[in-house]
Design a protein around this motif. Structure first.
Motif, PDB file in Angstrom:
ATOM      1  N   SER A  25      -9.850 -22.366 -21.501  1.00  0.00           N
ATOM      2  CA  SER A  25      -8.415 -21.774 -21.506  1.00  0.00           C
ATOM      3  C   SER A  25      -7.506 -22.597 -21.646  1.00  0.00           C
ATOM      4  O   SER A  25      -7.357 -23.806 -21.132  1.00  0.00           O
ATOM      5  CB  SER A  25      -8.599 -20.860 -19.899  1.00  0.00           C
ATOM      6  OG  SER A  25      -7.194 -20.336 -20.056  1.00  0.00           O
ATOM      7  N   SER A  26      -6.393 -22.061 -22.369  1.00  0.00           N
ATOM      8  CA  SER A  26      -5.397 -22.962 -22.418  1.00  0.00           C
ATOM      9  C   SER A  26      -4.113 -22.680 -21.465  1.00  0.00           C
ATOM     10  O   SER A  26      -2.726 -23.244 -21.758  1.00  0.00           O
ATOM     11  CB  SER A  26      -4.608 -22.934 -23.868  1.00  0.00           C
ATOM     12  OG  SER A  26      -4.468 -21.621 -24.261  1.00  0.00           O
ATOM     13  N   VAL A  27      -4.534 -21.948 -20.398  1.00  0.00           N
ATOM     14  CA  VAL A  27      -3.645 -21.945 -19.369  1.00  0.00           C
ATOM     15  C   VAL A  27      -3.271 -23.235 -18.620  1.00  0.00           C
ATOM     16  O   VAL A  27      -4.121 -23.834 -18.060  1.00  0.00           O
ATOM     17  CB  VAL A  27      -4.030 -20.871 -18.423  1.00  0.00           C
ATOM     18  CG1 VAL A  27      -2.925 -20.587 -16.979  1.00  0.00           C
ATOM     19  CG2 VAL A  27      -3.977 -19.259 -19.174  1.00  0.00           C
ATOM     20  N   PHE A  28      -2.021 -23.509 -18.500  1.00  0.00           N
ATOM     21  CA  PHE A  28      -1.670 -24.841 -17.896  1.00  0.00           C
ATOM     22  C   PHE A  28      -1.821 -24.719 -16.381  1.00  0.00           C
ATOM     23  O   PHE A  28      -1.226 -23.951 -15.575  1.00  0.00           O
ATOM     24  CB  PHE A  28      -0.367 -25.172 -18.319  1.00  0.00           C
ATOM     25  CG  PHE A  28       0.223 -26.576 -17.934  1.00  0.00           C
ATOM     26  CD1 PHE A  28      -0.484 -27.645 -18.432  1.00  0.00           C
ATOM     27  CD2 PHE A  28       1.051 -27.007 -16.729  1.00  0.00           C
ATOM     28  CE1 PHE A  28       0.153 -28.838 -18.180  1.00  0.00           C
ATOM     29  CE2 PHE A  28       1.383 -28.172 -16.326  1.00  0.00           C
ATOM     30  CZ  PHE A  28       0.994 -29.244 -17.074  1.00  0.00           C
ATOM     31  N   PRO A  29      -2.586 -25.519 -15.805  1.00  0.00           N
ATOM     32  CA  PRO A  29      -2.970 -25.571 -14.246  1.00  0.00           C
ATOM     33  C   PRO A  29      -1.786 -26.128 -13.541  1.00  0.00           C
ATOM     34  O   PRO A  29      -0.924 -27.275 -14.151  1.00  0.00           O
ATOM     35  CB  PRO A  29      -4.177 -26.452 -14.001  1.00  0.00           C
ATOM     36  CG  PRO A  29      -4.549 -26.991 -15.301  1.00  0.00           C
ATOM     37  CD  PRO A  29      -3.575 -26.672 -16.300  1.00  0.00           C
ATOM     38  N   GLN A  30      -1.465 -25.693 -12.257  1.00  0.00           N
ATOM     39  CA  GLN A  30      -0.311 -26.336 -11.527  1.00  0.00           C
ATOM     40  C   GLN A  30      -0.595 -27.683 -11.158  1.00  0.00           C
ATOM     41  O   GLN A  30       0.323 -28.606 -10.953  1.00  0.00           O
ATOM     42  CB  GLN A  30      -0.349 -25.537 -10.413  1.00  0.00           C
ATOM     43  CG  GLN A  30       0.404 -24.251 -10.538  1.00  0.00           C
ATOM     44  CD  GLN A  30       0.571 -23.280  -9.347  1.00  0.00           C
ATOM     45  OE1 GLN A  30      -0.212 -23.504  -8.209  1.00  0.00           O
ATOM     46  NE2 GLN A  30       1.380 -22.224  -9.195  1.00  0.00           N
ATOM     47  N   GLU A  31      -1.799 -27.987 -10.893  1.00  0.00           N
ATOM     48  CA  GLU A  31      -2.131 -29.521 -10.496  1.00  0.00           C
ATOM     49  C   GLU A  31      -1.643 -30.438 -11.336  1.00  0.00           C
ATOM     50  O   GLU A  31      -1.391 -31.591 -11.250  1.00  0.00           O
ATOM     51  CB  GLU A  31      -3.684 -29.696 -10.266  1.00  0.00           C
ATOM     52  CG  GLU A  31      -4.252 -28.926  -9.158  1.00  0.00           C
ATOM     53  CD  GLU A  31      -4.958 -27.330  -9.788  1.00  0.00           C
ATOM     54  OE1 GLU A  31      -4.514 -27.319 -10.918  1.00  0.00           O
ATOM     55  OE2 GLU A  31      -5.504 -26.974  -8.941  1.00  0.00           O
ATOM     56  N   LEU A  32      -1.357 -29.988 -12.909  1.00  0.00           N
ATOM     57  CA  LEU A  32      -1.051 -30.998 -13.638  1.00  0.00           C
ATOM     58  C   LEU A  32       0.630 -30.913 -13.989  1.00  0.00           C
ATOM     59  O   LEU A  32       0.834 -31.641 -14.975  1.00  0.00           O
ATOM     60  CB  LEU A  32      -1.879 -30.723 -15.052  1.00  0.00           C
ATOM     61  CG  LEU A  32      -3.488 -31.135 -15.043  1.00  0.00           C
ATOM     62  CD1 LEU A  32      -3.892 -30.786 -16.445  1.00  0.00           C
ATOM     63  CD2 LEU A  32      -3.610 -32.491 -14.617  1.00  0.00           C
ATOM     64  N   GLU A  33       1.265 -30.151 -13.330  1.00  0.00           N
ATOM     65  CA  GLU A  33       2.506 -30.262 -13.776  1.00  0.00           C
ATOM     66  C   GLU A  33       3.586 -31.368 -13.810  1.00  0.00           C
ATOM     67  O   GLU A  33       4.125 -31.645 -14.579  1.00  0.00           O
ATOM     68  CB  GLU A  33       3.192 -29.230 -12.759  1.00  0.00           C
ATOM     69  CG  GLU A  33       3.174 -27.814 -12.872  1.00  0.00           C
ATOM     70  CD  GLU A  33       3.932 -26.785 -12.066  1.00  0.00           C
ATOM     71  OE1 GLU A  33       4.617 -27.389 -11.347  1.00  0.00           O
ATOM     72  OE2 GLU A  33       3.695 -25.625 -12.228  1.00  0.00           O
TER      73      GLU A  33
END
Length: 124
Positions: free
Chosen positions: A45-53
């Protein structure tokens, strides 16, 4: 937090690994969900995870995910080369299996031993 140095290379970044004098960076795990929108093909999935903000940009993340998804799509593609590779591996495994079955057959091995010993002693 220590970030590894990055070296630009044709639009991509290659990490420069730390030497013995540099401490190893601390590792954190981020889990990327699978994308099942196209069936059971291996895609992320290309949904950006919060951990990588604060760790990387959304564009870099999408580039990496797109690169992985393209790599998996090429690996799953059926081509003449993949068919030939599968046929060759099946032929090799079949010949090895038949060879081991033949040597484990007690009748064949005892006959072979008797024949080879006759040849050896008859030559003397």
């Amino acid at each position: 937090m220590h970030k590894p140095a990055m070296k630009p290379n044709v639009g991509r970044y290659i990490p420069i690994y730390p030497t013995a004098s540099q401490p190893l960076p601390r590792r954190h795990r981020v889990f990327i969900e699978r994308d099942y929108s196209q069936g059971l093909t291996l895609r992320f999935s290309s949904v950006f995870p919060q951990e990588l903000e604060r760790k990387m940009s959304k564009e870099d993340f999408e580039f990496v995910i797109h690169a992985f998804n393209d790599l998996y799509a090429r690996a799953e593609r059926i081509t003449f080369a993949t068919i030939l590779e599968n046929v060759a591996s099946d032929a090799a495994s079949t010949s090895v299996r038949r060879g081991t079955e033949r040597t484990n057959d007690s009748r064949w091995s005892s006959n072979y031993t008797a024949r080879s010993s006759r040849k050896t002693f008859s030559d003397v």
